[in-house]
Motif scaffolding. Structure first.
Motif, PDB file in Angstrom:
ATOM      1  N   GLU A  81       0.829  -1.188   0.009  1.00  0.00           N
ATOM      2  CA  GLU A  81       0.148   0.124  -0.132  1.00  0.00           C
ATOM      3  C   GLU A  81       0.824   1.201  -0.144  1.00  0.00           C
ATOM      4  O   GLU A  81       1.938   1.309   0.766  1.00  0.00           O
ATOM      5  CB  GLU A  81      -1.056  -0.017   1.351  1.00  0.00           C
ATOM      6  N   GLU A 119      -8.017   2.610  -3.116  1.00  0.00           N
ATOM      7  CA  GLU A 119      -8.806   2.477  -1.589  1.00  0.00           C
ATOM      8  C   GLU A 119      -9.496   3.620  -1.424  1.00  0.00           C
ATOM      9  O   GLU A 119      -9.061   4.767  -1.543  1.00  0.00           O
ATOM     10  CB  GLU A 119      -7.730   2.150  -0.717  1.00  0.00           C
ATOM     11  N   ASP A 175     -11.886   1.322   2.146  1.00  0.00           N
ATOM     12  CA  ASP A 175     -10.807   1.077   3.359  1.00  0.00           C
ATOM     13  C   ASP A 175     -11.675   1.479   4.651  1.00  0.00           C
ATOM     14  O   ASP A 175     -12.948   1.816   4.919  1.00  0.00           O
ATOM     15  CB  ASP A 175      -9.880   2.585   3.093  1.00  0.00           C
TER      16      ASP A 175
HETATM   17 CA    CA Z   1      -5.627   2.861   3.054  1.00  0.00          CA
END
Ligand code: CA
Ligand code: C2E
Ligand code: CA
Length: 586
Positions: free
Chosen positions: A354, A449, A479
């Motif tokens: 991420e 996200e 998210d």
């Molecule tokens: Ca995130």
């Protein structure tokens, strides 16, 4: 040509009439023997010129000039040119008549057909010029005071009226009244212009003004300060609640979308209110304070009313400083992306990352949860967000290519956070497509996200943008799942592939049992909807084991890895492939 001849002397009248008619046949002369009768005639008929004797009993030529002037100001026709004729050869008198508004002055002894006709012709021309001058003067005055599009008072006029209102308040201190200044700024108006064009934007402004007018009595000063910013002065208020009520009414009438040129446009407004003398003592202060309050309203999440409060100024200055720093940082690209690895729940192999932004600054860099909201409010997130997308996709292409040679290579995925603000950019998916093409990264390797707040805005625009990103082949993750409001409905409405269970729900401490049950429930729900699940905020071995027990596919958290810099990850990859090589060699 129609001529009105006003003279008390019958002989003079007949003489002038003859003189005029001798020169041209198409002259009609109407006679009046005094000013009042002349004015009667003017009421009913249109004359090209008035010839008026100066010396008459009761009302004289000056009265006629003045009467015509009065009708000038109230009448759109602006009156009729007037030539004064007199037996007197007094130069002073002539000057006075001309100054008062007569177009010419002739002495009776001088009158010949030729002179009269020339005087009439030039009087008409002069009159027309004067008329034009008056009109353009009026136009300039209106332009200086009025906003062309909405016809509201403009900034200049508003300043004058605010000053007047505050002076009046000071003069009538004993009444204990107050003045409220309401500043109103439309939320995200720029998007309307960008997405639908300026025609729609202009019409929206006019329609918004009409709806707001319906909330006012008409005695208030309502001005457009520029762009999408408006101001309302509420004078003589006994109570501050009235300002609140007016503000509330305005927000209410703006709730219904506008249908403009075939498109439905929704617009909210942020309202800041300050009072004199309660908050401010003068024009500059009340304006500044209402502005600060409006800023606060925006920060509170828009479509809000905020009143100025004393500590706002301090907060405002701190905020302003942060914003200035952020602006500079965005310009100088003083940011870096760190990447937090995501792991497979079964074998704990790294399967992706991420991207998380970091501010690179020598002193006092802000954390993302501090500066992202400011970037969102100022819309700097659009520029910053594009940089993030470009960087992250580029980085993934580098990692996936260098690793290709190694055994058991599985291309990794990249998760990129998107702010709700970015979803109002209809060009977002084509930007993303551009990056995917540029770095030759397959769309399905990228997951965006979104937080639930982004999905709360179910405007058609947002849905279109999310759908177009999904259509590219990119995945969409929800998210901070479990912290929002109406998770289930969102899961249906949007093309969501993954949910990320929020880190605050990781079972720990006193809440362990309760949170475990909660996570178990969320997992069951996500499973039944065939969604991929990521557990974030995994900080202990116990939590890893719990996630494994629940068959959560992906894990992320400090226990497995913190977010790391590119060089850190590169070092790890190198060490890992060396280890693999050694074990192969054996
Ligand atoms: Ca995130
Ligand atoms: P987020 O998207 O929920 O990101 C996860 C945050 O949790 C990150 O904080 C990460 O460092 C932190 N975290 C990861 N594992 C653990 C853990 O085990 N325990 C705890 N306590 N925390 C963990 P970070 O990087 O400070 O980011 C905070 C938030 O700022 C992010 O929350 C996201 O909403 C926003 N953000 C960060 N980077 C970006 C970005 O590139 N774009 C956008 N739009 N927002 C970003
Ligand atoms: Ca999260």
């Amino acid at each position: 040509m129609n001529v009105l001849l006003v003279d008390d002397d019958l002989v003079d009248r007949k003489h002038i009439q003859r003189t005029l008619k001798r020169g041209s046949a198409d002259i009609i002369v109407v006679e009046a023997e005094n000013v009042d009768l002349g004015l009667e005639q003017l009421k009913d008929n249109k004359f090209d010129v008035v010839l008026c004797d100066f010396n008459m009993p009761r009302k004289n030529g000056m009265d006629m000039i003045n009467a015509l002037k009065v009708s000038n100001s109230s009448d759109a026709k602006l009156g009729t040119p007037i030539i004064i004729i007199s037996t007197s050869e007094d130069d002073d008198l002539a000057v006075r008549c001309l100054e008062a508004g007569a177009q010419d002055f002739l002495t009776k002894t001088d009158i010949t057909g030729f002179r009269l006709r020339r005087a009439i012709a030039s009087a008409k021309t002069r009159f027309k010029l004067e008329e034009r001058l008056v009109r353009s003067h009026k136009k300039i005055q209106i332009m200086a005071e009025q906003d062309g599009l909405t016809k509201l008072a403009n900034r200049h006029m508003f300043d004058i009226r605010l000053e007047q209102t505050l002076n009046e308040l000071k003069r009538n201190k004993e009444n204990k009244e107050r003045v409220a200044l309401i500043l109103l700024d439309l939320d995200h108006f720029k998007d309307v212009n960008d997405n639908y064009g300026h025609d729609v934007g202009d019409e929206l402004l006019q329609r918004v003004v009409n709806r707001i007018k319906g909330c006012l009595r008409g005695s208030e000063v309502f001005a457009r300060l520029g762009g999408d910013e408006f101001a309302i002065i509420l004078p003589q208020l006994e109570s501050v609640h009235i300002a609140d009520k007016v503000g509330g009414r305005i927000l209410k009438v703006l709730e219904k979308p506008f249908l403009i040129k075939g498109v439905m446009v929704s617009i909210g407004a942020s309202i800041g209110i300050a009072f004199c003398p309660d908050n401010a003592q003068n024009r500059t202060e009340i304006f500044k304070f209402a502005d600060i309050a409006m800023y606060k309203a925006k920060a509170l999440g828009r479509n809000q009313i905020a009143f100025f409060e004393d500590d706002m100024q301090k907060q405002f200055l701190a905020r302003l400083e942060a914003e200035t720093r952020l602006r500079k940082a965005v310009k100088a690209k003083s940011f870096e992306l760190h990447y937090q690895p995501v792991f497979n729940g079964d074998d704990l192999n790294e399967i992706g990352y991420e991207a998380l932004i970091r501010w690179v600054a020598d002193d006092n860099p802000m954390r993302p949860d501090e500066f992202i909201p400011i970037a969102e409010e100022t819309r700097l997130i659009n520029e910053l967000g594009q940089w993030i997308i470009d960087q992250a996709i580029h980085q993934l292409s580098l990692w996936n290519n260098t690793n290709k040679e190694s055994i058991n290579f599985k291309a990794k995925k990249m998760a990129i956070n998107l702010s709700p603000v970015q979803l109002s950019d209809i060009n977002l998916s084509s930007f993303i497509k551009g990056c995917l093409d540029k770095y030759k990264v397959p769309a399905e390797m990228i997951e965006f996200e979104l937080t639930e707040t982004a999905l709360l805005d179910v405007s058609e625009q947002t849905i279109t943008v999310i759908e177009s990103i999904s259509k590219l082949g990119c995945h969409i993750a929800l998210d901070d799942f479990g912290t929002g409001y109406s998770s289930i409905s969102h899961l249906h409405q949007f093309p969501i592939d993954t949910v990320k269970i929020d880190k605050s729900l990781m079972p720990t401490g006193k809440e362990k049992e309760k949170n475990y049950k909660l996570v178990r429930g969320l997992v069951a729900m996500a499973n039944s909807l065939e969604l991929n699940i990521v557990a974030e905020g995994v900080e202990t071995l116990e939590q890893v084991e719990m996630c494994q027990k629940l068959n959560i596919q992906c894990l992320q958290g400090f226990f497995l890895s913190r977010p790391l810099s590119v060089s850190h990850i590169d070092d790890m990859h190198r060490a890992l492939s060396k280890r693999k090589q050694i074990s192969l060699d054996r």
